[in-house]
Design a protein around this motif. Structure first.
Motif, PDB file in Angstrom:
ATOM      1  N   GLY A  25       0.812  -1.211   0.000  1.00 54.66           N
ATOM      2  CA  GLY A  25       0.000   0.000   0.000  1.00 54.66           C
ATOM      3  C   GLY A  25       0.848   1.266   0.000  1.00 54.66           C
ATOM      4  N   ALA A  26       1.911   1.252   0.774  1.00 56.48           N
ATOM      5  CA  ALA A  26       2.802   2.413   0.789  1.00 56.48           C
ATOM      6  C   ALA A  26       3.432   2.611  -0.580  1.00 56.48           C
ATOM      7  CB  ALA A  26       3.876   2.229   1.857  1.00 56.48           C
ATOM      8  N   LEU A  27       3.817   1.515  -1.207  1.00 54.79           N
ATOM      9  CA  LEU A  27       4.395   1.588  -2.548  1.00 54.79           C
ATOM     10  C   LEU A  27       3.378   2.107  -3.555  1.00 54.79           C
ATOM     11  CD1 LEU A  27       6.880   0.913  -4.300  1.00 54.79           C
ATOM     12  CD2 LEU A  27       5.912  -1.353  -4.603  1.00 54.79           C
ATOM     13  N   LEU A  28       2.176   1.577  -3.506  1.00 56.39           N
ATOM     14  CA  LEU A  28       1.122   1.995  -4.427  1.00 56.39           C
ATOM     15  C   LEU A  28       0.768   3.472  -4.239  1.00 56.39           C
ATOM     16  CD1 LEU A  28      -0.976   1.149  -6.581  1.00 56.39           C
ATOM     17  CD2 LEU A  28      -2.524   0.682  -4.688  1.00 56.39           C
ATOM     18  N   LEU A  29       0.589   3.886  -3.003  1.00 50.46           N
ATOM     19  CA  LEU A  29       0.245   5.291  -2.753  1.00 50.46           C
ATOM     20  C   LEU A  29       1.374   6.234  -3.156  1.00 50.46           C
ATOM     21  CD1 LEU A  29      -1.639   5.043   0.640  1.00 50.46           C
ATOM     22  CD2 LEU A  29      -2.585   5.712  -1.566  1.00 50.46           C
ATOM     23  N   ALA A  30       2.602   5.817  -2.920  1.00 51.06           N
ATOM     24  CA  ALA A  30       3.722   6.661  -3.327  1.00 51.06           C
ATOM     25  C   ALA A  30       3.803   6.756  -4.852  1.00 51.06           C
ATOM     26  CB  ALA A  30       5.022   6.113  -2.747  1.00 51.06           C
ATOM     27  N   PHE A  31       3.513   5.657  -5.554  1.00 52.63           N
ATOM     28  CA  PHE A  31       3.473   5.705  -7.015  1.00 52.63           C
ATOM     29  C   PHE A  31       2.383   6.640  -7.503  1.00 52.63           C
ATOM     30  CE2 PHE A  31       5.635   1.478  -7.922  1.00 52.63           C
ATOM     31  CZ  PHE A  31       6.682   2.071  -8.605  1.00 52.63           C
ATOM     32  N   MET A  32       1.243   6.604  -6.830  1.00 49.16           N
ATOM     33  CA  MET A  32       0.118   7.431  -7.249  1.00 49.16           C
ATOM     34  C   MET A  32       0.400   8.919  -7.050  1.00 49.16           C
ATOM     35  SD  MET A  32      -3.003   5.009  -5.898  1.00 49.16           S
ATOM     36  CE  MET A  32      -4.162   6.343  -5.823  1.00 49.16           C
ATOM     37  N   THR A  33       1.286   9.241  -6.118  1.00 52.88           N
ATOM     38  CA  THR A  33       1.596  10.652  -5.876  1.00 52.88           C
ATOM     39  C   THR A  33       2.967  11.035  -6.412  1.00 52.88           C
ATOM     40  OG1 THR A  33       2.508  10.153  -3.701  1.00 52.88           O
ATOM     41  CG2 THR A  33       0.169  10.729  -3.813  1.00 52.88           C
ATOM     42  N   SER A  34       3.585  10.174  -7.200  1.00 58.51           N
ATOM     43  CA  SER A  34       4.929  10.275  -7.769  1.00 58.51           C
ATOM     44  C   SER A  34       5.950   9.922  -6.695  1.00 58.51           C
ATOM     45  CB  SER A  34       5.211  11.635  -8.397  1.00 58.51           C
ATOM     46  OG  SER A  34       5.972  12.462  -7.585  1.00 58.51           O
ATOM     47  N   TRP A  35       6.957   9.189  -7.095  1.00 57.22           N
ATOM     48  CA  TRP A  35       7.910   8.662  -6.110  1.00 57.22           C
ATOM     49  C   TRP A  35       8.645   9.772  -5.379  1.00 57.22           C
ATOM     50  CZ3 TRP A  35      13.188   9.168  -5.861  1.00 57.22           C
ATOM     51  CH2 TRP A  35      13.810   9.729  -6.963  1.00 57.22           C
TER      52      TRP A  35
END
Length: 146
Positions: A25-35
């Motif tokens: 989830g942290a990875l997905l959310l960070a991808f969604m907001t740009s790394w």
């Protein structure tokens, strides 16, 4: 007796799912907001840590690790952006003559940014798999603030 065993297994499976979910989830959310602006990834880890810290030590440990790692990656991304801005500023202030120094430094900075992004992706994937398997995982090169 058999019902108790199934409940224990279900709880362990649930804990593993929460622990794996916090990393994914942290990875997905960070991808969604740009790394580079992975604040959402940090918030996911922090939210699950706050929600589950009293229920499961296993989930809390993984959530703490996810938060600390995503915070470290966020700080590294901020540092890379600041250094990039300084390099652009140095090039502009020297009317382009500073490009002799800033161009190789900028290329090195780009390589570092790719290395940070790849290590972030790989470490998060490894952490998710380890959590799903019921194992603990410590991210490398992580500031441990929580």
């Amino acid at each position: 007796m058999e019902t108790v065993q199934m409940q224990t297994l279900s709880t362990a499976q649930s804990e593993r799912a929460w622990a794996a979910g916090v990393h994914a989830g942290a990875l997905l959310l960070a991808f969604m907001t740009s790394w580079s602006a992975g604040v959402a990834g940090m918030l996911a880890g922090l939210a699950i840590y706050i929600l589950k810290k009293n229920d499961s030590a296993f989930v809390a440990e993984h959530a703490r690790e996810a938060f600390n790692f995503n915070l470290t990656m966020f700080l590294l991304a901020c540092a890379l952006v600041i250094v990039g801005a300084v390099l652009v500023g140095a090039t502009v202030l020297t009317l382009g003559l500073g490009a002799i120094v800033t161009l190789p430094a900028g290329l090195l900075l780009a390589v570092l940014a790719v290395a940070v992004a790849v290590s972030w992706l790989v470490c998060s994937a490894i952490a998710s798999i380890k959590a799903w398997n019921g194992e603990t995982y410590r991210y490398p090169f992580t500031l441990r603030l929580l």
